[in-house]
Each structure stands twice: as C-alpha cells, then as structure tokens.
Design a protein around this motif. Sequence first.
Motif, mmCIF file in Angstrom:
data_model
loop_
_atom_site.group_PDB
_atom_site.id
_atom_site.type_symbol
_atom_site.label_atom_id
_atom_site.label_comp_id
_atom_site.label_asym_id
_atom_site.label_seq_id
_atom_site.Cartn_x
_atom_site.Cartn_y
_atom_site.Cartn_z
ATOM 1 N N UNK A 23 111.035 -0.592 -13.998
ATOM 2 C CA UNK A 23 110.302 -1.239 -15.089
ATOM 3 C C UNK A 23 109.928 -2.673 -14.717
ATOM 4 N N UNK A 24 110.784 -3.347 -13.960
ATOM 5 C CA UNK A 24 110.521 -4.747 -13.604
ATOM 6 C C UNK A 24 109.250 -4.879 -12.772
ATOM 7 N N UNK A 25 109.004 -3.934 -11.889
ATOM 8 C CA UNK A 25 107.790 -3.995 -11.075
ATOM 9 C C UNK A 25 106.540 -3.790 -11.917
ATOM 10 N N UNK A 26 106.636 -2.933 -12.906
ATOM 11 C CA UNK A 26 105.498 -2.732 -13.806
ATOM 12 C C UNK A 26 105.237 -3.985 -14.629
ATOM 13 N N UNK A 27 106.300 -4.694 -15.021
ATOM 14 C CA UNK A 27 106.140 -5.942 -15.770
ATOM 15 C C UNK A 27 105.499 -7.021 -14.906
ATOM 16 N N UNK A 28 105.918 -7.114 -13.650
ATOM 17 C CA UNK A 28 105.328 -8.086 -12.729
ATOM 18 C C UNK A 28 103.859 -7.767 -12.505
ATOM 19 N N UNK A 29 103.556 -6.493 -12.331
ATOM 20 C CA UNK A 29 102.172 -6.072 -12.121
ATOM 21 C C UNK A 29 101.310 -6.419 -13.329
ATOM 22 N N UNK A 30 101.822 -6.176 -14.529
ATOM 23 C CA UNK A 30 101.067 -6.494 -15.753
ATOM 24 C C UNK A 30 100.865 -7.999 -15.895
ATOM 25 N N UNK A 31 101.891 -8.784 -15.561
ATOM 26 C CA UNK A 31 101.769 -10.247 -15.660
ATOM 27 C C UNK A 31 100.724 -10.763 -14.681
ATOM 28 N N UNK A 32 100.720 -10.241 -13.460
ATOM 29 C CA UNK A 32 99.733 -10.685 -12.482
ATOM 30 C C UNK A 32 98.329 -10.224 -12.842
ATOM 31 N N UNK A 33 98.237 -9.109 -13.517
ATOM 32 C CA UNK A 33 96.914 -8.642 -13.943
ATOM 33 C C UNK A 33 96.354 -9.530 -15.057
ATOM 34 N N UNK A 34 97.225 -9.929 -15.995
ATOM 35 C CA UNK A 34 96.778 -10.726 -17.139
ATOM 36 C C UNK A 34 96.625 -12.207 -16.808
ATOM 37 N N UNK A 35 97.609 -12.782 -16.149
ATOM 38 C CA UNK A 35 97.617 -14.231 -15.875
ATOM 39 C C UNK A 35 97.759 -14.497 -14.388
ATOM 40 N N UNK A 36 97.004 -13.750 -13.593
ATOM 41 C CA UNK A 36 97.138 -13.816 -12.144
ATOM 42 C C UNK A 36 96.822 -15.166 -11.546
ATOM 43 N N UNK A 37 95.791 -15.814 -12.030
ATOM 44 C CA UNK A 37 95.408 -17.106 -11.460
ATOM 45 C C UNK A 37 96.497 -18.150 -11.685
ATOM 46 N N UNK A 38 97.004 -18.234 -12.885
ATOM 47 C CA UNK A 38 98.047 -19.218 -13.205
ATOM 48 C C UNK A 38 99.312 -18.955 -12.381
ATOM 49 N N UNK A 39 99.735 -17.713 -12.318
ATOM 50 C CA UNK A 39 100.942 -17.369 -11.567
ATOM 51 C C UNK A 39 100.734 -17.626 -10.079
ATOM 52 N N UNK A 40 99.570 -17.281 -9.572
ATOM 53 C CA UNK A 40 99.280 -17.468 -8.152
ATOM 54 C C UNK A 40 99.334 -18.950 -7.780
#
Length: 89
Positions: A23-40
């Motif tokens: 589940x943690x990998x799916x959460x990370x994937x969703x976060x990067x999809x939604x707020x990818x620029x900020x996280x990057x």
Amino acid sequence: CASFLIGRYLLRDCVGKLTKKRVIFEAIDAALKDKGLRIMILLRVSPLVPFNVFNYVAGVTSISLRDYAIGMIGILPGTLLYILLGSSA
C-alpha cells in the motif's frame, strides 16, 4: 535523465507487479502523480537522497516527464554551493 527514462520504459512493468502488493508504494505513486513537481524539487534540494537511485524510482512512478524535468531546478542550490566552495579553495 537516462535513468528516469530507463525506469519509465523498461522497468516500470516489472516493478509495477512487485509494488502492487504494498500500500505504501501506491501512496507514494499517488503523491508523485498529484504533487510531483513540489516533491521532486524538495527531494532534489535534499542532499540525503542519491540522485541516481531517485531517478530510477521516479521513472517507475506516475510522475510526469514535465514535472521531473522542471524539478531538476532543485539541483541548482547545491551545485552553486559546490561551485562557490571549489572556487574559494
């Protein structure tokens, strides 16, 4: 950038099968999809994350290539610091 593209086009299917179980990998994937620029940008500024490893990880997630490329701006503060320290030595 090459490691991102390798992760995106060659490794994504293999890694995707492994990460569907967690589940943690799916959460990370969703976060990067939604707020990818900020996280990057925040991860690029941080010296704790090895860039090459993170490039592969970003490649297998849903972050857009645009957000990944623009996020490379986060490397600039560290690069300028290294230049400043190198020129003063």
